[in-house]
Design a protein around this motif. Structure first.
Motif, short mmCIF file in Angstrom:
data_model
loop_
_atom_site.label_atom_id
_atom_site.label_comp_id
_atom_site.label_asym_id
_atom_site.label_seq_id
_atom_site.Cartn_x
_atom_site.Cartn_y
_atom_site.Cartn_z
N TYR A 209 29.71 66.18 38.68
CA TYR A 209 28.52 65.74 37.95
C TYR A 209 27.29 65.60 38.84
O TYR A 209 26.17 65.63 38.36
CB TYR A 209 28.78 64.40 37.27
N ASP A 210 27.54 65.38 40.14
CA ASP A 210 26.42 64.92 40.96
C ASP A 210 25.57 65.98 41.62
O ASP A 210 24.50 65.69 42.13
CB ASP A 210 26.93 63.94 42.03
N GLY A 211 26.03 67.19 41.68
CA GLY A 211 25.18 68.16 42.36
C GLY A 211 25.64 69.57 42.14
O GLY A 211 26.63 69.82 41.44
N GLY A 212 24.91 70.50 42.75
CA GLY A 212 25.26 71.89 42.64
C GLY A 212 26.19 72.26 43.78
O GLY A 212 27.03 71.47 44.20
N VAL B 270 30.69 71.69 48.57
CA VAL B 270 31.18 72.32 47.34
C VAL B 270 30.94 73.83 47.41
O VAL B 270 29.82 74.28 47.66
CB VAL B 270 30.46 71.73 46.10
N VAL B 271 32.00 74.61 47.18
CA VAL B 271 31.83 76.06 47.27
C VAL B 271 31.96 76.75 45.92
O VAL B 271 31.56 77.89 45.75
CB VAL B 271 32.82 76.69 48.29
N LEU B 272 32.52 76.05 44.95
CA LEU B 272 32.62 76.67 43.63
C LEU B 272 32.57 75.59 42.55
O LEU B 272 33.17 74.53 42.67
CB LEU B 272 33.97 77.42 43.50
N LYS B 273 31.79 75.90 41.48
CA LYS B 273 31.80 75.03 40.28
C LYS B 273 32.01 75.95 39.10
O LYS B 273 31.23 76.88 38.88
CB LYS B 273 30.46 74.32 40.12
N ARG B 274 33.04 75.69 38.36
CA ARG B 274 33.36 76.59 37.24
C ARG B 274 33.54 75.75 35.98
O ARG B 274 34.13 74.67 36.04
CB ARG B 274 34.64 77.35 37.59
N GLU C 64 25.69 77.07 39.68
CA GLU C 64 25.26 76.48 40.95
C GLU C 64 24.62 75.13 40.71
O GLU C 64 24.28 74.40 41.61
CB GLU C 64 24.25 77.40 41.63
N GLU C 65 24.40 74.83 39.43
CA GLU C 65 23.72 73.56 39.12
C GLU C 65 24.75 72.47 38.92
O GLU C 65 25.95 72.73 38.90
CB GLU C 65 22.94 73.70 37.81
N ALA C 66 24.22 71.25 38.72
CA ALA C 66 25.12 70.13 38.46
C ALA C 66 25.93 70.44 37.19
O ALA C 66 27.12 70.65 37.24
CB ALA C 66 24.33 68.85 38.29
N ILE C 67 25.26 70.47 36.07
CA ILE C 67 25.93 70.87 34.83
C ILE C 67 25.11 72.01 34.26
O ILE C 67 23.91 71.85 34.01
CB ILE C 67 25.93 69.73 33.80
N GLY C 68 25.72 73.14 34.06
CA GLY C 68 24.96 74.31 33.61
C GLY C 68 24.24 74.05 32.29
O GLY C 68 24.79 73.44 31.38
N ASP C 69 23.00 74.53 32.21
CA ASP C 69 22.23 74.37 30.99
C ASP C 69 22.91 75.01 29.79
O ASP C 69 22.81 74.53 28.68
CB ASP C 69 20.85 75.02 31.17
N ALA C 70 23.63 76.13 30.09
CA ALA C 70 24.25 76.86 28.98
C ALA C 70 25.26 75.95 28.28
O ALA C 70 25.32 75.87 27.06
CB ALA C 70 24.95 78.09 29.52
#
Ligand SMILES: Nc1ncnc2c1ncn2[C@@H]1O[C@H](COP(=O)(O)OP(=O)(O)OP(=O)(O)O)[C@@H](O)[C@H]1O
Length: 791
Positions: free
Chosen positions: A144-147, A164-168, A184-190
């Motif tokens: 939640y806290d960052g990209g 952090v190397v991956l957020k999926r 790459e964002e905290a929580i994707g806008d999509a």
């Protein structure tokens, strides 16, 4: 995203689902097993021998009963643990997780890449391998806290850093990955857009998959004694605190239960609206109540002012309301109560058979016989003890009186039997329920007993004592309840003496105005009515005199829509919940009851806490409404610039001002139909209840529910409701009724208009008649579509 990655993720998911299936089978077996052992234990009751003939027999029986009870309790809790686990697993099977993060933990020396999947609850297999982590675990905070890159997160052992190397993110339905994307964002806008585009329902949903960084700060804050959240309408304040409760219950599992968390909410409709969030997160609901409910529960004999009355009828006394709601007033009540240690307690006679048995003077002299170091509560306690002693000694006096003599002569047979306890069947074997009964039986000896007296005089004495004691009992009860204090008179006395404790002129109130006000209060108190501000003062005074310590077991207190509280009410809540940490949420722009002084509220309340323990979080991004609706509503505010709309697009709000009221009603009907055709749930929001009723009458042929009271349930389909009941709620489409110069032109309803327009998620229509509201006229034309008045 390559297909190969998707295939690999699906494989992982299949692996998790298989493990969950296995665990579910085990949990099922566990439930069955505990059911079986429960019935075994139940059968073992047959082996419990009831031995009552000797004392050791009784003790033995009592022990085996106790053992039986313990065995049942253990089996029962094993059963409910297994059942809970089964339920959680069933939920997890639908959507085991919603995100994955890969990171290198900077604290670890070899820095191997770790992969963590995040879901609504943790899932570990029998070998202790964690397949999914609960969203509330410290490591999940990274999500939640960052990209990508360096992210700090808090663990119970202190701050940690991860690379952090991956957020999926995943969308999983029925065991199949529908979509997945890396961000790459905290929580994707999509993902957020997807979450926000849905239709409103009458129940709020959880937001765990898309918690924003600022909201995460609110959710995971454990340091602050006062956490102050200021945020625009629709910025997710309520959503964040519902997740915060779930977080706290998880973090302090075993030490904190949902009964120790209380939320003061704006109205009962709102309670209804949010009551699914915690169960959805697998937690039990917290205690939710409105201030009105709290106050009227404590003062059952008074009619406490309702929301409707507060909003619609009590606007004439603004200066006085300001004073009554201030911290100055709170301190004045304290100082006044302090002085009651020396003199001034208002008491009433305690009458017996129509005569004062304990007179005011006597009670007052007892009360003030203790030295000045006594606290009010100790003084009261000592007085009660002394008065009870006097009452006990009165038994002897009354026994010899004529009325007792007469009462004995007039006793019927039944009354006599009741008094002497004769003819009553003693506890028999068939009445034994537990070991306590058995011990009593042993002490009593067996069989019914007739009471006999050694002489007539002894019998008379016995009866006289019983009759006198019984007659004095209600008085003793009043003493125990401190019923000799005349709290109404005390309250009026406080108001009379108030000018000694604060300066009325600071609130632009003249002596005469104050006196007139007191007269009005006296009238109200006689009719057992209290306004909300006077109720709070009354309760506080009562608590100070009686030494009530508040509810110490409550650990967390949440107050939503704090801008509608006065500093006095807040200080009183702090006093009433002395061990609670406070989380308060507010939007000064939505102050609809307290008006101008709401701006000092934050400062006033914070002044009651240790400054090092006060945290402040501001939410400026709004999520509820489309960009067009947010831009329109924030435009209504004088200082709405800091509010940022989330980039979700929709139609511009429409404004329609017709010549006649009838034409405006027709326009409402048309809009209602349009919204229904488009599948948008509509709320028509009026300013007052009487306007809501009148419009409901005009629309009586439409399928629409009038919400007239806060205690009503929120109905699906179109609703019509007054502004103050719409607080905290949201609807697909909102129609603001009478959005015209006659109803929305004075500056004091500017915030109200902002509050009601910001309830709309997707569509906003403003309909009025006569002249256009100047507040809307001031707005740039680009913010709305002005419809012409041909219907
Ligand atoms: N992070 C989020 N992800 C998805 N939806 C969110 C998020 N934050 C808020 N929302 C949604 O935005 C809407 C508004 O949130 P909420 O009611 O909590 O706002 P609020 O600040 O309490 O508003 P108000 O002051 O107007 O009552 C809700 O539908 C909520 O579910």
């Amino acid at each position: 995203m390559s297909n190969e990655q998707k295939v690999r993720e699906q494989e992982y998911l299949n692996g998790v689902l298989k493990k969950i299936d296995l665990a579910q089978l085990e949990a099922e077996a566990e439930v069955k097993k505990s059911n079986g052992s429960l019935s075994d234990v139940a059968k073992a009751w047959d082996d419990v021998r009831v031995k009552t003939s000797t004392y050791s027999g009784i003790v033995e029986t009592a022990m085996s009963i106790r053992q039986q009870q313990q065995a049942i309790q253990e089996r029962q809790s094993a059963k409910s643990r297994a059942e809970d686990r089964y339920k959680t697993l069933a939920k997890q099977k639908e959507k085991p997780y919603f995100a994955r993060i890969d990171f290198l933990d900077n604290a670890e020396e070899n820095r191997e890449k770790e992969t963590v999947y995040i879901g609504l609850a943790s899932f570990a297999d029998d070998d202790g391998r964690f397949w999914v982590y609960d969203w509330r675990t410290p490591v999940a905070s990274i999500y939640y806290d960052g990209g990508l890159g360096q992210v700090d997160y808090m663990t119970p052992a202190g701050k940690q850093t991860a690379d952090v190397v991956l957020k999926r993110q995943f969308e999983i339905e029925k065991g199949v990955i529908v979509t997945l994307f890396d961000t790459e964002e905290a929580i994707g806008d999509a993902m957020l857009l997807n979450a926000l585009s849905g239709e409103s329902t009458t129940k709020m949903k959880s937001i765990v998959t898309t918690i924003q960084k600022e909201q995460n700060k609110i959710i995971r804050n454990t340091d602050a004694d006062l956490l102050f959240v200021q945020g625009a309408a629709g910025s997710g304040k309520t959503a964040a605190i519902m997740q915060r409760v779930a977080y706290l219950l998880y973090r302090y599992r075993g030490k904190l239960n949902s009964g120790q968390v209380v939320m003061f909410s704006p109205n009962q409709l709102f309670n209804d609206y949010v009551d699914q969030v915690l169960p959805e997160l697998g937690e039990q609901n917290l205690v939710q109540l409105t201030f009105y409910q709290y106050a009227s529960h404590r003062l059952p004999r008074f009619e406490v002012q309702t929301l409707e009355d507060r909003f619609e009828k009590n606007k004439e006394n603004e200066k006085i309301d300001h004073l009554l709601g201030s911290l100055d007033m709170f301190k004045a009540v304290q100082a006044y109560a302090q002085d009651l240690n020396k003199s001034g307690l208002k008491v009433r006679n305690l009458n017996f058979r129509g005569e004062p048995l304990l007179s005011k003077d006597k009670i007052r002299s007892v009360y003030y016989q203790y030295n000045e170091n006594y606290k009010l509560s100790q003084r009261l306690e000592a007085t009660q003890e002394s008065l009870l002693r006097s009452l006990r000694s009165q038994v002897g006096v009354q026994m010899k009186s004529d009325w007792v003599e007469l009462a004995i002569e007039n006793l019927s047979k039944q009354e006599y039997d009741e008094l002497v306890g004769a003819g009553q069947v003693r506890l028999g074997d068939d009445q034994i329920n537990d070991a306590g009964d058995m011990t009593r039986l042993h002490q009593l000896g067996e069989g019914p007993k007739e009471r006999t007296f050694s002489s007539d005089a002894a019998e008379r004495k016995f009866l006289a004592k019983k009759i006198a004691t019984q007659a004095l009992r209600p008085l003793a009860k009043r003493v125990r309840r401190a019923g000799f204090i005349n709290i109404n008179a005390q309250f009026v006395d406080l108001l009379r003496k108030l000018p000694h404790y604060l300066n009325l002129a600071d609130y632009q109130i003249s002596q005469q105005e104050w006196e007139n006000y007191i007269e009005a209060v006296i009238e109200k108190v006689k009719n057992r009515q209290l306004s909300l501000s006077t109720t709070t003062i009354y309760l506080y005074l009562y608590d100070l005199i009686t030494g009530k310590h508040g509810q110490r077991e409550i650990r967390y207190l949440f107050i939503d829509e704090i801008q509608d509280y006065t500093p006095f009410q807040l200080a009183f809540l702090k006093f009433s919940f002395p061990n609670a940490k406070f989380t308060v949420l507010g939007d000064l722009n939505q102050a609809i009851f307290t008006q101008d002084w709401a701006s000092s509220l934050e400062e006033d309340f914070a002044s009651l806490f240790n400054p090092d323990k006060v945290d402040f979080v501001e939410l400026t991004q709004t999520y509820r409404s489309t960009k067009q609706i947010t831009d329109f509503s924030k435009g209504l505010l004088r200082d709405g610039k800091t509010i940022e709309a989330f980039n979700r697009s929709g139609d511009l709000p429409t404004v329609k001002v017709t010549d006649t009221e009838a034409a405006a009603v027709a326009a409402v009907k048309k809009q209602l139909q349009q919204n229904a055709e488009d599948g948008e749930q509509t709320a028509i929001i009026t300013q007052t209840l009487s306007e809501a009723k009148a419009l409901a009458e005009a629309l009586k042929d439409e399928p629409i529910t009038l919400i007239r009271s806060e205690n009503q349930r929120l109905a699906p389909g179109a609703v019509i409701l007054p502004s103050y009941l719409a607080k905290g709620l949201e609807f697909d489409a909102v129609i603001v009724w009478q959005a015209d110069a006659a109803h929305y032109s004075k500056d004091d309803v500017r915030r109200l208009l902002y509050t009601v327009t910001s309830r709309a998620m997707h569509r906003l229509s403003l309909i009025g008649y006569g002249a256009m509201s100047p507040m809307i006229e001031e707005l740039p034309d680009s913010l709305y579509i002005l419809e012409d008045d041909n219907v």
